[in-house]
Design a protein around this motif. Structure first.
Motif, short mmCIF file in Angstrom:
data_model
loop_
_atom_site.label_atom_id
_atom_site.label_comp_id
_atom_site.label_asym_id
_atom_site.label_seq_id
_atom_site.Cartn_x
_atom_site.Cartn_y
_atom_site.Cartn_z
N PHE A 49 0.83 -1.21 0.00
CA PHE A 49 0.00 0.00 0.00
C PHE A 49 0.86 1.26 0.00
O PHE A 49 0.49 2.27 -0.60
CB PHE A 49 -0.97 0.00 1.18
N GLY A 50 2.01 1.21 0.65
CA GLY A 50 2.93 2.34 0.62
C GLY A 50 3.46 2.60 -0.78
O GLY A 50 3.54 3.74 -1.22
N TYR A 51 3.79 1.52 -1.49
CA TYR A 51 4.28 1.68 -2.86
C TYR A 51 3.19 2.23 -3.78
O TYR A 51 3.46 3.06 -4.64
CB TYR A 51 4.79 0.34 -3.42
N VAL A 52 1.97 1.77 -3.57
CA VAL A 52 0.85 2.27 -4.38
C VAL A 52 0.65 3.77 -4.13
O VAL A 52 0.40 4.53 -5.07
CB VAL A 52 -0.44 1.47 -4.08
N ARG A 53 0.78 4.19 -2.87
CA ARG A 53 0.66 5.63 -2.58
C ARG A 53 1.77 6.42 -3.27
O ARG A 53 1.52 7.53 -3.77
CB ARG A 53 0.71 5.87 -1.07
N LYS A 54 2.97 5.87 -3.31
CA LYS A 54 4.08 6.56 -3.99
C LYS A 54 3.78 6.69 -5.48
O LYS A 54 4.04 7.73 -6.08
CB LYS A 54 5.40 5.80 -3.80
N ILE A 55 3.23 5.66 -6.09
CA ILE A 55 2.86 5.72 -7.50
C ILE A 55 1.75 6.74 -7.70
O ILE A 55 1.73 7.48 -8.69
CB ILE A 55 2.45 4.32 -8.02
N VAL A 57 1.40 9.47 -6.20
CA VAL A 57 2.00 10.81 -6.23
C VAL A 57 2.26 11.23 -7.67
O VAL A 57 1.97 12.36 -8.06
CB VAL A 57 3.32 10.82 -5.41
N PHE A 58 2.78 10.30 -8.47
CA PHE A 58 3.06 10.62 -9.87
C PHE A 58 1.77 10.83 -10.65
O PHE A 58 1.73 11.66 -11.56
CB PHE A 58 3.94 9.55 -10.50
N GLY A 59 0.72 10.13 -10.29
CA GLY A 59 -0.57 10.37 -10.92
C GLY A 59 -1.08 11.77 -10.65
O GLY A 59 -1.62 12.44 -11.53
N ILE A 60 -0.89 12.23 -9.42
CA ILE A 60 -1.31 13.59 -9.06
C ILE A 60 -0.47 14.63 -9.80
O ILE A 60 -0.98 15.65 -10.26
CB ILE A 60 -1.25 13.78 -7.53
N ILE A 61 0.82 14.36 -9.93
CA ILE A 61 1.69 15.28 -10.67
C ILE A 61 1.28 15.34 -12.14
O ILE A 61 1.25 16.41 -12.75
CB ILE A 61 3.18 14.91 -10.51
N ILE A 62 0.92 14.19 -12.71
CA ILE A 62 0.45 14.17 -14.10
C ILE A 62 -0.83 14.99 -14.22
O ILE A 62 -0.99 15.79 -15.16
CB ILE A 62 0.23 12.71 -14.58
N ALA A 63 -1.75 14.83 -13.27
CA ALA A 63 -2.99 15.61 -13.29
C ALA A 63 -2.69 17.11 -13.18
O ALA A 63 -3.31 17.93 -13.87
CB ALA A 63 -3.92 15.17 -12.15
N ALA A 64 -1.74 17.47 -12.33
CA ALA A 64 -1.35 18.87 -12.18
C ALA A 64 -0.77 19.41 -13.49
O ALA A 64 -1.06 20.55 -13.88
CB ALA A 64 -0.34 19.03 -11.05
N ASN A 65 0.00 18.58 -14.18
CA ASN A 65 0.56 19.00 -15.47
C ASN A 65 -0.55 19.21 -16.51
O ASN A 65 -0.49 20.14 -17.30
CB ASN A 65 1.57 17.96 -15.97
N ILE A 66 -1.55 18.34 -16.47
CA ILE A 66 -2.69 18.49 -17.39
C ILE A 66 -3.43 19.80 -17.11
O ILE A 66 -3.79 20.53 -18.03
CB ILE A 66 -3.63 17.28 -17.30
N ILE A 67 -3.64 20.10 -15.83
CA ILE A 67 -4.29 21.36 -15.45
C ILE A 67 -3.48 22.54 -15.96
O ILE A 67 -4.03 23.50 -16.51
CB ILE A 67 -4.49 21.43 -13.93
N ASP A 68 -2.15 22.47 -15.77
CA ASP A 68 -1.28 23.54 -16.27
C ASP A 68 -1.42 23.72 -17.77
O ASP A 68 -1.49 24.84 -18.26
CB ASP A 68 0.19 23.22 -15.95
N THR A 69 -1.45 22.61 -18.49
CA THR A 69 -1.53 22.67 -19.95
C THR A 69 -2.86 23.26 -20.39
O THR A 69 -2.90 24.14 -21.27
CB THR A 69 -1.35 21.26 -20.55
N ILE A 70 -3.95 22.80 -19.79
CA ILE A 70 -5.28 23.29 -20.18
C ILE A 70 -5.43 24.78 -19.88
O ILE A 70 -5.96 25.53 -20.69
CB ILE A 70 -6.38 22.48 -19.45
#
Length: 128
Positions: A49-55, A57-70
């Motif tokens: 579950f700790g490793y899944v949470r770490k992964i 984090v990258f999903g949230i960063i990807i979402a933040a990048n999409i928000i930035d792009t839009i």
């Protein structure tokens, strides 16, 4: 190698300090596993579950990048998100090191105790 750079650019944009965050995540995992092993609390399910949470984090960063792009924000949201997670990882590494008996300056450990106390109080409020 070129394909990896294209995918990284598409998912993460030009987010600064992403490589630093990756290093911190690996250090946090390393010290977390050592701490759990020392305390005889090393459990595969907990680690999973700790490793899944770490992964995540990258999903949230990807979402933040999409928000930035839009919104055309030139990476502001993604950069802020990465800085937040860098701070979070540094805090976690410091806590793990302190619990392993590695000497941490008292000014840092005092702040960690305040943070841990506040977290426990918040969790106590939710249970009532």
């Amino acid at each position: 190698m070129e394909h990896i750079e294209i995918v990284q650019g598409y998912l993460f944009g030009d987010v600064k300090f992403l490589d630093f965050l990756v290093v911190l995540i690996f250090l946090d995992i390393f010290f977390g596993v050592i701490k759990a092993w020392k305390k005889k609390k090393l459990r595969s399910r907990t680690a999973w579950f700790g490793y899944v949470r770490k992964i995540g984090v990258f999903g949230i960063i990807i979402a933040a990048n999409i928000i930035d792009t839009i919104l055309g924000l030139n990476g502001t949201v993604a950069f802020g998100t990465v800085l937040f997670y860098i701070g979070n990882e540094i805090l976690s590494i410091t806590e793990n090191c302190a619990e392993l008996g590695i000497k941490i300056p008292s000014i840092v450990t005092d702040k960690l105790q305040v943070i841990q106390k506040e977290d426990k109080e918040k969790k106590g409020d939710k249970n009532e």
